[in-house]
Design a protein around this motif. Sequence first.
Motif, PDB file in Angstrom:
ATOM      1  N   ARG A 173      54.442  76.912  28.635  1.00 31.16           N
ATOM      2  CA  ARG A 173      55.014  77.967  27.816  1.00 31.16           C
ATOM      3  C   ARG A 173      56.405  78.306  28.333  1.00 31.16           C
ATOM      4  NH1 ARG A 173      52.496  79.714  23.366  1.00 31.16           N
ATOM      5  NH2 ARG A 173      52.575  81.934  23.883  1.00 31.16           N
ATOM      6  N   ALA A 194      56.797  77.205  23.420  1.00 31.14           N
ATOM      7  CA  ALA A 194      56.105  76.042  23.961  1.00 31.14           C
ATOM      8  C   ALA A 194      57.100  74.926  24.274  1.00 31.14           C
ATOM      9  CB  ALA A 194      55.058  75.539  22.976  1.00 31.14           C
ATOM     10  N   LYS A 250      60.564  79.735  19.455  1.00 32.66           N
ATOM     11  CA  LYS A 250      59.817  80.634  18.579  1.00 32.66           C
ATOM     12  C   LYS A 250      58.324  80.553  18.862  1.00 32.66           C
ATOM     13  CE  LYS A 250      63.164  80.718  14.775  1.00 32.66           C
ATOM     14  NZ  LYS A 250      63.383  80.450  13.335  1.00 32.66           N
ATOM     15  N   ARG A 251      57.858  79.357  19.150  1.00 35.38           N
ATOM     16  CA  ARG A 251      56.442  79.171  19.488  1.00 35.38           C
ATOM     17  C   ARG A 251      56.205  79.309  20.982  1.00 35.38           C
ATOM     18  NH1 ARG A 251      54.806  73.532  17.453  1.00 35.38           N
ATOM     19  NH2 ARG A 251      52.838  74.211  18.393  1.00 35.38           N
ATOM     20  N   HIS A 291      61.028  71.333  22.813  1.00 37.32           N
ATOM     21  CA  HIS A 291      60.737  72.745  23.035  1.00 37.32           C
ATOM     22  C   HIS A 291      60.934  73.529  21.743  1.00 37.32           C
ATOM     23  CE1 HIS A 291      65.126  72.840  23.308  1.00 37.32           C
ATOM     24  NE2 HIS A 291      65.043  74.134  23.037  1.00 37.32           N
ATOM     25  N   ASP A 292      60.236  74.648  21.652  1.00 38.28           N
ATOM     26  CA  ASP A 292      60.334  75.543  20.496  1.00 38.28           C
ATOM     27  C   ASP A 292      60.234  76.967  21.034  1.00 38.28           C
ATOM     28  OD1 ASP A 292      60.003  77.104  18.222  1.00 38.28           O
ATOM     29  OD2 ASP A 292      58.839  75.577  17.173  1.00 38.28           O
TER      30      ASP A 292
END
Length: 218
Positions: A88, A70, A67-68, A64-65
Amino acid sequence: MRLFALLLSFLSLSLPALAAPVEALIEEAIFSAEAGNLPEGSRLELQLAAGSPGEAEQLLMLEHDLKRAAFAALLVGADGVQVTVRGRVFAMIDLPVPLRAMAPGSLLRPEDFEFRAFPAAALGRFAVTDLQGLSGYEVRRLLPAGRVVQSQSLQAPRAASRGEKIELVFRDGALQLSAPARALEDAAEGETLRVQNLRSGKTVMAVALGNGRAEVFQ
């Protein structure tokens, strides 16, 4: 004891795994991975890709990220088959915001605010996160309606205002004298300020007591 342990092992192998909502499995894993990084009171909002299963037995892998916004998760579905779920993820937090624009000098009350959701990543270090940090304070700089309140825009309520007539108190043991005076600067309760004695014309330092009074600083 050995027989009991063997019995538990047998039961764990024979009982089917319990399925859980996919969102719950992923949220728990992200919260665990981000422990200490998310502001207190944050929550996650997930949007699963179309066709994602509603339940799964186990989460095998997660990337997972925030900041993005996603994530990709490998899970064991309720049918025992491995499946990859993408989507998301948004870290959100509910913050108090003014219902209307509030001018400098206004005293804040809980009923002046409502809570709105904001991305946790956009939360600054000086953002006020709860009503306890607002109630009873005075507006120092204009607070726009619907905007996150910054702590630098607030101050303790003024016990004395510049130009205000106040009672100046002098104490020495059991002796107490008072005289009319004028505050030469703003001060919150307990703060020191310059005060002009209107009888003598002298300027002295005093401590703001509230209720239109200040005591000569000794």
